[in-house]
Design a protein around this motif. Structure first.
Motif: not given
Length: 340
Positions: A121-122, A136, A140, A155-156
């Motif tokens: 996710d990040s 993000y 976001d 948005t990532l």
């Protein structure tokens, strides 16, 4: 001397002549040194030193159960249950340039026992205001409720960003790889964009201005957003304008949104909200060349947040959308989430 005295004297002489053998000394083993986990309070609560290093680590995350409701949201069904587990690792250490931060966020989603995925996710590093990696964007961010639609489809991004921060103000600039952004007829999503973000707080008022330019689609968008504490709640207002469909904003040519987050009790928040779209497109990543000829749309919704106990929350949301060029729709969800 009788025989008894002779025997006693003989026994005493034998005992005196027999050497005494001392028992082996008991030597206690030296305990191996044990390094206990030490609390690191230099960066806030929850951090501890990784043993043998001066790096501080924090582990946090959440478990979420959610039931989505809407037309065909579960294939042929109008409801679908999903579960998510997310864990975040944040590492910090001091350097001559300030704190060096590294973040990894792993997300695990399950629609059922066989339909599951694991997502990065990040993952990024941050030092002296510079950030590089997968994270993000400012697009976001949004209002606190679930009604507003004022962000990007995706948005990532893999990005390189610099952000200046003071106590109540920040300003930054980023270069974003838009490989998974929107694309126009006959094209593919493989381009780059530049975005900026400016924001801060002033007493009970908070604000943010965000902009972005999509070089491949040759269009951009700008958005302003603010909140202020009024009465028993917080009023939020937002407006966005797009020169044409692009990876930063493509839902409409322009839109305005408003909400009022009512803090009914210490544990209960009720947020009614509304949004109006000018030249509404909606859609996904394949977009028209421009917004010309599209009709408008409006949306209204209600979100309820309730804290059951510390770190355990319930949320319910329902949204109604009515576009000029399509059918109206009602969607919503119910969520339980345990954070740690």
């Amino acid at each position: 001397m009788n025989i008894r005295m002779v025997l006693l004297a003989s026994a005493a002489a034998f005992a005196a002549s027999t050497p005494v053998l001392a028992a082996d000394a008991i030597v206690a083993a030296e305990p191996e040194p044990v390094e206990y986990v030490r609390v690191c309070d230099a960066y806030g609560t929850g951090y501890f030193y990784i043993p043998g290093t001066e790096t501080c680590l924090k582990i946090e995350g959440y478990i979420r159960f959610q039931v989505n409701v809407g037309e065909d949201v579960g294939g042929d069904s109008d409801w679908d249950a999903v579960t998510r587990g997310q864990v975040q690792f944040t590492a910090k250490s001091d350097t001559e340039y300030g704190p060096l931060t590294g973040v990894i966020v792993m997300q695990f989603n399950a629609d059922n026992a066989t339909d599951q995925d694991a997502v990065l996710d990040s993952a990024y590093l941050d030092v002296a205001g510079f950030r590089a990696g997968l994270f993000y964007s400012w697009w976001d961010d949004g209002l606190s409720g679930e009604t507003d639609d004022i962000g990007s489809v995706v948005t990532l991004h893999n990005s390189l960003r610099y952000q200046y921060e003071s106590g109540t103000f920040y300003a930054g600039l980023s270069v974003d790889e838009l490989e998974d952004g929107v694309y126009k007829t006959g094209e593919e999503a493989n381009n780059v964009g530049v975005a900026f973000g400016v924001g801060g707080t002033a007493g009970a008022f908070s604000y943010q201005v965000t902009g972005g330019w999509d070089f491949d689609n040759e269009d951009g968008a700008i958005r302003a957003m603010g909140t202020v504490d009024i009465g028993p709640g917080t009023l939020g207002l937002a407006g966005v304008y797009s020169s044409g469909p692009n990876s930063y904003y493509s839902s409409a040519e322009w839109a305005v949104a408003a909400e009022y987050a009512i803090k009914a009790t210490d544990k209960l928040k009720i947020t009614p909200a509304v949004q109006y779209y000018g030249n509404y497109f909606g859609g996904d990543k394949a977009v028209p060349d421009n917004f010309d000829g599209l009709g408008d749309a409006w949306k209204v919704g209600l979100t309820v947040d309730y804290q059951i106990v510390d770190n355990f929350y319930a949320k319910a949301s329902v949204q109604y959308l009515d576009p000029d060029d399509g059918d109206d729709s009602t969607t919503g969800y119910f969520r339980l989430q345990r954070s740690f």
